[in-house]
Scaffold this motif. Structure first.
Motif, short mmCIF file in Angstrom:
data_model
loop_
_atom_site.label_atom_id
_atom_site.label_comp_id
_atom_site.label_asym_id
_atom_site.label_seq_id
_atom_site.Cartn_x
_atom_site.Cartn_y
_atom_site.Cartn_z
N LEU A 124 39.15 11.43 32.31
CA LEU A 124 37.90 11.12 31.63
C LEU A 124 38.16 10.39 30.33
O LEU A 124 39.10 10.72 29.59
CB LEU A 124 37.12 12.41 31.35
N VAL A 125 37.33 9.39 30.04
CA VAL A 125 37.38 8.66 28.78
C VAL A 125 36.05 8.83 28.07
O VAL A 125 35.01 8.42 28.61
CB VAL A 125 37.65 7.16 29.01
N PRO A 126 36.02 9.42 26.88
CA PRO A 126 34.76 9.51 26.12
C PRO A 126 34.32 8.12 25.65
O PRO A 126 35.15 7.33 25.19
CB PRO A 126 35.11 10.40 24.93
N GLN A 127 33.02 7.84 25.78
CA GLN A 127 32.49 6.57 25.31
C GLN A 127 31.61 6.80 24.08
O GLN A 127 30.80 7.73 24.05
CB GLN A 127 31.65 5.88 26.39
N VAL A 128 31.76 5.94 23.07
CA VAL A 128 31.03 6.07 21.82
C VAL A 128 30.05 4.92 21.65
O VAL A 128 30.39 3.75 21.87
CB VAL A 128 32.00 6.09 20.61
N LEU A 129 28.83 5.27 21.24
CA LEU A 129 27.79 4.30 20.91
C LEU A 129 27.43 4.51 19.45
O LEU A 129 26.90 5.56 19.08
CB LEU A 129 26.56 4.51 21.79
N CYS A 130 27.74 3.55 18.60
CA CYS A 130 27.46 3.71 17.17
C CYS A 130 27.39 2.33 16.52
O CYS A 130 27.65 1.31 17.16
CB CYS A 130 28.53 4.57 16.49
N ASN A 131 27.04 2.29 15.22
CA ASN A 131 26.96 1.01 14.54
C ASN A 131 27.76 0.96 13.23
O ASN A 131 27.65 -0.01 12.48
CB ASN A 131 25.50 0.61 14.28
N THR A 132 28.55 2.00 12.97
CA THR A 132 29.45 1.94 11.82
C THR A 132 30.84 2.36 12.26
O THR A 132 30.99 3.27 13.09
CB THR A 132 29.00 2.85 10.66
N PRO A 133 31.87 1.72 11.73
CA PRO A 133 33.24 2.11 12.11
C PRO A 133 33.56 3.54 11.71
O PRO A 133 34.35 4.21 12.40
CB PRO A 133 34.12 1.09 11.37
N GLU A 134 32.96 4.02 10.62
CA GLU A 134 33.23 5.39 10.18
C GLU A 134 32.83 6.41 11.24
O GLU A 134 33.54 7.40 11.47
CB GLU A 134 32.50 5.68 8.87
N GLN A 135 31.70 6.18 11.89
CA GLN A 135 31.25 7.07 12.96
C GLN A 135 32.24 7.07 14.12
O GLN A 135 32.60 8.11 14.66
CB GLN A 135 29.87 6.65 13.45
N HIS A 170 21.35 -2.20 16.30
CA HIS A 170 22.64 -2.91 16.23
C HIS A 170 23.76 -2.12 16.88
O HIS A 170 24.91 -2.16 16.44
CB HIS A 170 22.99 -3.27 14.78
N LYS A 171 23.40 -1.39 17.93
CA LYS A 171 24.39 -0.67 18.72
C LYS A 171 24.46 -1.31 20.11
O LYS A 171 23.64 -2.16 20.47
CB LYS A 171 23.99 0.80 18.87
N GLY A 172 25.43 -0.88 20.91
CA GLY A 172 25.53 -1.41 22.26
C GLY A 172 25.61 -2.93 22.25
O GLY A 172 26.35 -3.52 21.45
#
Length: 317
Positions: A61-72, A103-105
């Motif tokens: 499994l690979v977790p996928q991240v949806l965010c708009n800042t690199p810190e997140q 501004h995500k995805g």
């Protein structure tokens, strides 16, 4: 040919993944439905439960991240690393309007300078392998070469290209020449995604842009035996599907999901599977109208008792 399962919110969670992996093996790697971390990188308990290693014991499994800042992204990746994961996937492809407006995805592709800065930060501060799932652009695919140039600046573990721009959602034809451009010009390994529902589409891909890695999503929801069939195995059998659906219903309830939410997920799956039952439209309508699992099971029994089933789904979105 290596096959992956795409992340599909509300559908391909750990209950679905485990049953699919056991009953219809052949998927090499699974991607979790996107996780949206808050400002500190933390995320909802449901997302945490979905990626717990103990809930995904026999699959990659690979977790996928949806965010708009690199810190997140960086903070969430640290959590994944502590859990034992070696790869994290960035969602730069989700076409949902509410996602893109933040501004995500696929919304990240509208600002190529911002995308570049984002990638520079996460590759400088993330210990895990970083893969990316992208679209060809936002309103057009014309600037995909510019987007790919940015991706080429970084050691992306794997670049999965959904061969449409954001405006195409899931309705427009896939752009195989644009995907071929990605294959020919990417400095990173490339995986294909988009509209593979049968051997016919896979053959068309191989004629136009031969690729050894393919990510499947809606095709597997429409036909859980799709990977087996694409590998030359037998077609889906009606009783296999019924057993799969029975175990999925029981598994969702056993996971702690209430009857209402279990029923909602099963109905959503039927949006993709319904075309395997030509002539059974009236009974499928009963499934969609069911208010309780008892109603759903009664409608399911009625559907499967008839000879509507065909192993080839005609679903195309």
């Amino acid at each position: 040919m290596i096959f992956y399962l795409a992340p599909m919110e509300g559908l391909t969670g750990y209950v679905f993944r485990n049953i699919l992996n056991r009953r219809f093996p052949g998927v090499a790697k699974y991607f979790s439905p996107f996780i949206s971390p808050d400002g500190s990188g933390k995320f909802k308990s449901g997302s945490m439960r979905d990626i717990l290693p103990e809930n995904n014991p026999d699959l990659e499994l690979v977790p996928q991240v949806l965010c708009n800042t690199p810190e997140q992204f960086i903070a969430a990746s640290k959590i994944f690393g502590d859990m034992g994961y070696r790869e994290v996937n960035l969602n730069a492809g989700c076409p949902s309007g509410t996602v893109v407006s933040k501004h995500k995805g696929a919304g990240m592709l509208a600002d190529t300078k911002g995308l570049d800065n984002f990638l520079e930060e996460i590759f400088s501060h993330t210990q895990l392998k970083i893969s990316v799932k992208t679209r060809l652009g936002v309103d057009t695919s014309d600037n995909f070469p510019e987007i790919l140039e940015i991706y080429n600046k970084y050691p992306i573990y794997e670049l999965t290209v959904h061969a449409r721009n954001r405006a195409g959602q899931y309705k427009s034809p896939v752009d195989l020449p644009a995907f071929r451009y990605a294959l020919e010009h990417s400095k990173n390994p490339v995986c294909y995604n988009g509209n593979i529902f049968s051997s016919a589409e896979l053959n068309e891909l191989n004629k136009t842009a031969p690729c050894d890695k393919v990510m499947l999503g809606r095709g597997v929801c429409a036909n859980p035996a799709l990977v087996r069939q694409l590998k030359g195995g037998k077609s889906l059998e009606k009783e296999e599907l019924r057993d799969f659906l029975n175990e999925l219903s029981s598994g969702l309830l056993a996971s702690g999901l209430g009857e209402h939410f279990t029923l909602a997920r099963l109905k959503e799956l039927w949006y993709y599977m319904q075309d395997m039952f030509p002539g059974g439209e009236r009974k499928i309508k009963m499934i969609k109208r069911a208010k309780y699992l008892s109603d759903y099971n009664e409608a399911l029994n009625a559907l499967f008792s008839e000879n509507y089933f065909t192993a080839s789904s005609k679903f195309r979105g």
